[in-house]
Enzyme design. Structure first.
Site, PDB file in Angstrom:
ATOM      1  N   GLY A  22     -16.910  11.133 -24.458  1.00  0.00           N
ATOM      2  CA  GLY A  22     -16.543   9.889 -23.794  1.00  0.00           C
ATOM      3  C   GLY A  22     -17.267   8.724 -24.429  1.00  0.00           C
ATOM      4  O   GLY A  22     -18.482   8.780 -24.642  1.00  0.00           O
ATOM      5  N   LYS A  44     -23.732   2.828  -4.779  1.00  0.00           N
ATOM      6  CA  LYS A  44     -23.952   1.390  -5.007  1.00  0.00           C
ATOM      7  C   LYS A  44     -22.715   0.730  -5.612  1.00  0.00           C
ATOM      8  O   LYS A  44     -22.477  -0.470  -5.415  1.00  0.00           O
ATOM      9  CB  LYS A  44     -25.198   1.166  -5.876  1.00  0.00           C
ATOM     10  N   ARG A  66     -19.942  -3.951 -13.873  1.00  0.00           N
ATOM     11  CA  ARG A  66     -18.480  -4.088 -13.954  1.00  0.00           C
ATOM     12  C   ARG A  66     -17.815  -4.026 -12.588  1.00  0.00           C
ATOM     13  O   ARG A  66     -16.745  -4.611 -12.388  1.00  0.00           O
ATOM     14  CB  ARG A  66     -17.907  -3.014 -14.884  1.00  0.00           C
ATOM     15  N   ASN A  67     -18.440  -3.301 -11.620  1.00  0.00           N
ATOM     16  CA  ASN A  67     -17.824  -3.213 -10.305  1.00  0.00           C
ATOM     17  C   ASN A  67     -17.884  -4.541  -9.569  1.00  0.00           C
ATOM     18  O   ASN A  67     -16.906  -4.945  -8.914  1.00  0.00           O
ATOM     19  CB  ASN A  67     -18.501  -2.104  -9.488  1.00  0.00           C
ATOM     20  N   ALA A  84     -25.696  -1.448 -20.164  1.00  0.00           N
ATOM     21  CA  ALA A  84     -25.663  -0.799 -21.483  1.00  0.00           C
ATOM     22  C   ALA A  84     -25.966  -1.765 -22.622  1.00  0.00           C
ATOM     23  O   ALA A  84     -26.786  -1.477 -23.502  1.00  0.00           O
ATOM     24  CB  ALA A  84     -24.299  -0.138 -21.694  1.00  0.00           C
TER      25      ALA A  84
END
Length: 463
Positions: free
Chosen positions: A49, A286, A348-349, A236
């Site tokens: 991935g 979270k 990103r969420n 990241a």
């Protein structure tokens, strides 16, 4: 050979800094000895991935150990055929030309021309192709080191010593079931490190959570002592740019302490912990509330007061849920809040929640978003809601003086479920939930959790 000559020449990092070999080879030799590696027998590490975190994790290992190519091989698998659209190619070209080190590297590798052609629309680039040059499709603005990319899954994993799961939780089971077919003849048992944050709800028999490490265990038969989870409050791109960060590797003692030493870097501190599943679940929890935080931020034009009201309610719900999941929830408070905090700031969420509230994204576009990857909080909302709405998990509500499903004490989770999963309400409903005059003080929810025996070990599949 790992990567390319240019990626390791002169022991330089991709950002131009000199490779620090202090203790690196000794750590590699120590880990090779633990695995019983003979001289000339490569330690084979493969990432499965190639999202942002999976790519950065492989790139950090390449930066640290890739120059020791007679002792270690580091590769990454991603699916072939994903094309790069024209707009992304144009942006990638701008990124390349803004970074002298990247520009020189591509020219040395005779790879620059294809990016010129893609910018002009004369060529189509592919995600696996640009990853070989150090560009992750989900993180174009942060070039990484060139990686050895494999698009054939069997070739990538069949003899790997360490497999890094960088897949979304929604894809983990399917891919590892395929991997299992290639491991039928294996003699040695691989080590698997999962980076995935997400859960599934299993409602048959006794309702419980299924985590990515459990999916891997069930799909492959690899024992849980060889499957670990690594997570922490990290972004990241910032980690690859050497912002100081820390993480925990969780699992059985056989491998977690040696791996913590092996993975540790001056800017990336890795601690170890035995509580695998609970940390893994918290990593998924979270993401649920990060989406709501993004909605609130967008709908209130970044109102600090509104965001703090939301934070009070969402943290009280998370604390309440942790009391259901573990006997000692206070031990998770720090890691959970730290991971939540960084996700609200730049994850990103939270970004996804903002885009939904602004109308720049719609639910019909799905939860795999170009340039961002999989928004794992969406499926986690569904899983936590379905699990906590089971009547068999009912708890006593002191004010209503009757048993209720746990989700009835989680109004934010209920609202997010109606917005994201049922699609019964618009994003603005999250503000209405916060402003509901009947909503209890968040402190009351915490007191209820602390004053009653809510712990349900069955939720994590424990007796």
């Amino acid at each position: 050979m790992v990567g390319s000559v240019d990626s390791v020449a002169c022991n330089l990092y991709s950002n131009g800094s000199v490779h620090n070999s202090n203790g690196v080879e000794e750590r590699l030799d120590e880990f090779r000895r633990l695995l019983g590696k003979a001289e000339g027998d490569l330690l084979k590490i493969v990432g499965v991935g190639a999202g942002a975190w999976g790519s950065v994790f492989a790139a950090m290992l390449q930066d640290s150990y890739g120059h020791l190519r007679e002792k270690v091989q580091i590769r990454i698998w991603r699916r072939p055929g994903r094309s790069v659209d024209r707009a992304t190619a144009e942006h990638l070209f701008e990124v390349i030309n803004s970074r002298e080190d990247v520009l020189r590297r591509l020219i040395r590798r005779c790879a620059y021309l294809k990016y010129v052609e893609a910018r002009l629309g004369d060529r189509t680039l592919y995600a696996d192709e640009i990853l070989k040059d150090g560009f992750c499709l989900n993180m174009i603005d942060t070039p990484i080191c060139p990686l050895k990319v494999v698009t054939n899954l069997q070739e990538a994993v069949w003899d790997a010593d360490i497999v890094i799961n960088g897949l979304p939780s929604t894809e983990t089971r399917e891919v590892f079931e395929e991997i299992n077919r290639y491991w039928k003849e294996r003699i040695t048992v691989p080590i698997i490190i999962s980076l995935s944050k997400g859960i599934e709800a299993a409602l048959e028999s006794v309702p419980h959570i299924v985590t990515p490490t459990q999916m891997i265990n069930r799909a492959t038969g690899v024992p849980m002592e060889n499957i670990l989870y690594l997570g922490g409050p990290n972004i990241a791109s910032e980690i690859y740019n050497k912002e100081y960060a820390n993480a925990r590797i969780c699992g059985a003692g056989k491998w977690r302490k040696p791996l913590a030493r092996f993975l540790r870097q001056p800017h990336f501190i890795v601690w170890d912990n035995s509580d695998l599943v609970t940390h893994e679940v918290m990593g998924g929890l979270k993401n649920v509330y990060a989406i709501g935080a993004g909605m609130v931020a967008a709908l209130t034009k970044e109102s600090a007061t509104s965001k703090s009201v939301y934070f009070a309610h969402c943290t009280s719900e998370m604390i309440f849920i942790t009391h259901l999941l573990t006997e000692e929830p206070e031990k998770l408070a720090g890691p959970l809040l730290a991971d939540t905090y960084v996700t609200l700031l730049k994850g990103r969420n939270a970004w996804y929640g903002q885009m939904l509230a602004k109308g720049e994204l719609s639910l019909d576009m799905g939860d795999s978003i170009k340039g961002k990857g999989m928004i794992q909080g969406v499926s986690a909302v569904g899983a936590f809601y379905e699990l906590l709405s089971q009547s068999s998990l009912s708890i006593f509500h002191p004010e209503e003086n009757k048993p209720v499903a746990p989700v009835e004490l989680c109004p934010i989770l209920k609202t997010l479920y109606k917005i994201l999963i049922k699609r019964e309400l618009p994003s603005q409903a999250i503000l209405q939930a916060l402003r509901d005059e009947t909503m209890n003080d968040p402190r009351d929810r915490i007191e209820i959790a602390q004053s009653h025996a809510f712990y349900r070990p069955s939720l994590l599949g424990q007796p």
